[in-house]
Design a protein around this motif. Structure first.
Motif, PDB file in Angstrom:
ATOM      1  N   GLY A   1      68.998  46.417 130.031  1.00 15.79           N
ATOM      2  CA  GLY A   1      70.210  47.186 130.255  1.00 15.79           C
ATOM      3  C   GLY A   1      70.313  47.658 131.691  1.00 15.79           C
ATOM      4  O   GLY A   1      69.345  47.608 132.461  1.00 15.79           O
ATOM      5  N   THR A   2      71.490  48.133 132.049  1.00 12.45           N
ATOM      6  CA  THR A   2      71.733  48.509 133.442  1.00 12.45           C
ATOM      7  C   THR A   2      70.997  49.787 133.850  1.00 12.45           C
ATOM      8  O   THR A   2      70.922  50.096 135.031  1.00 12.45           O
ATOM      9  CB  THR A   2      73.242  48.686 133.685  1.00 12.45           C
ATOM     10  OG1 THR A   2      73.748  49.651 132.765  1.00 12.45           O
ATOM     11  CG2 THR A   2      73.984  47.366 133.530  1.00 12.45           C
ATOM     12  N   ASN A   3      70.454  50.500 132.911  1.00 12.42           N
ATOM     13  CA  ASN A   3      69.702  51.724 133.203  1.00 12.42           C
ATOM     14  C   ASN A   3      68.199  51.444 133.311  1.00 12.42           C
ATOM     15  O   ASN A   3      67.386  52.347 133.220  1.00 12.42           O
ATOM     16  CB  ASN A   3      69.978  52.771 132.113  1.00 12.42           C
ATOM     17  CG  ASN A   3      69.673  54.168 132.590  1.00 12.42           C
ATOM     18  OD1 ASN A   3      69.770  54.473 133.772  1.00 12.42           O
ATOM     19  ND2 ASN A   3      69.280  55.024 131.664  1.00 12.42           N
ATOM     20  N   TRP A   4      67.815  50.203 133.531  1.00 17.43           N
ATOM     21  CA  TRP A   4      66.400  49.812 133.539  1.00 17.43           C
ATOM     22  C   TRP A   4      65.583  50.563 134.577  1.00 17.43           C
ATOM     23  O   TRP A   4      64.406  50.813 134.383  1.00 17.43           O
ATOM     24  CB  TRP A   4      66.250  48.303 133.731  1.00 17.43           C
ATOM     25  CG  TRP A   4      66.766  47.764 135.026  1.00 17.43           C
ATOM     26  CD1 TRP A   4      68.003  47.252 135.263  1.00 17.43           C
ATOM     27  CD2 TRP A   4      66.072  47.698 136.279  1.00 17.43           C
ATOM     28  NE1 TRP A   4      68.123  46.862 136.576  1.00 17.43           N
ATOM     29  CE2 TRP A   4      66.951  47.126 137.220  1.00 17.43           C
ATOM     30  CE3 TRP A   4      64.792  48.047 136.685  1.00 17.43           C
ATOM     31  CZ2 TRP A   4      66.596  46.913 138.543  1.00 17.43           C
ATOM     32  CZ3 TRP A   4      64.436  47.833 138.009  1.00 17.43           C
ATOM     33  CH2 TRP A   4      65.332  47.271 138.915  1.00 17.43           C
TER      34      TRP A   4
ATOM     35  N   ASN B   1      68.568  43.533 134.070  1.00 16.97           N
ATOM     36  CA  ASN B   1      69.780  44.033 133.409  1.00 16.97           C
ATOM     37  C   ASN B   1      69.970  43.403 132.041  1.00 16.97           C
ATOM     38  O   ASN B   1      70.321  44.084 131.071  1.00 16.97           O
ATOM     39  CB  ASN B   1      71.025  43.744 134.260  1.00 16.97           C
ATOM     40  CG  ASN B   1      71.167  44.675 135.436  1.00 16.97           C
ATOM     41  OD1 ASN B   1      70.603  45.764 135.468  1.00 16.97           O
ATOM     42  ND2 ASN B   1      71.921  44.239 136.424  1.00 16.97           N
ATOM     43  N   HIS B   2      69.746  42.108 131.951  1.00  9.46           N
ATOM     44  CA  HIS B   2      69.944  41.373 130.698  1.00  9.46           C
ATOM     45  C   HIS B   2      68.942  41.803 129.624  1.00  9.46           C
ATOM     46  O   HIS B   2      69.303  41.934 128.453  1.00  9.46           O
ATOM     47  CB  HIS B   2      69.836  39.868 130.960  1.00  9.46           C
ATOM     48  CG  HIS B   2      70.050  39.027 129.754  1.00  9.46           C
ATOM     49  ND1 HIS B   2      71.291  38.835 129.182  1.00  9.46           N
ATOM     50  CD2 HIS B   2      69.173  38.329 128.992  1.00  9.46           C
ATOM     51  CE1 HIS B   2      71.173  38.063 128.120  1.00  9.46           C
ATOM     52  NE2 HIS B   2      69.896  37.741 127.989  1.00  9.46           N
TER      53      HIS B   2
END
Length: 80
Positions: A54-57, A50-51
């Protein structure tokens, strides 16, 4: 150290770990001391992904994780 002493040493180490409030997790030729928090390798991997991506990984990144122990199961579950 004699091989027949391994179980005794592992059990003693587990007892010491648990006496300090940690969870003793049997790993490959080891005892892993886990703190009393809801955190594991799967959550660590998710945080890193996520870091960094991003949360769409999940839709944008391909991941490969290699593990050889029961302590890696949390990551395998995350990446399914």
């Amino acid at each position: 150290m004699k091989e027949e002493d391994h179980d005794k040493i592992r059990d003693e180490a587990s007892q010491i770990i648990e006496n300090f409030g940690y969870r003793a997790n049997k790993a490959h030729c080891a005892v892993e001391a886990k703190p009393p928090v809801l955190w594991h390798k799967g959550k660590a991997a998710e945080y890193i992904l996520n870091h960094n991506f991003g949360t769409n990984w999940r839709k944008e990144v391909k991941c490969l994780f290699a593990g050889d122990d029961t302590t890696d199961e949390d990551v395998f579950e995350l990446l399914q």
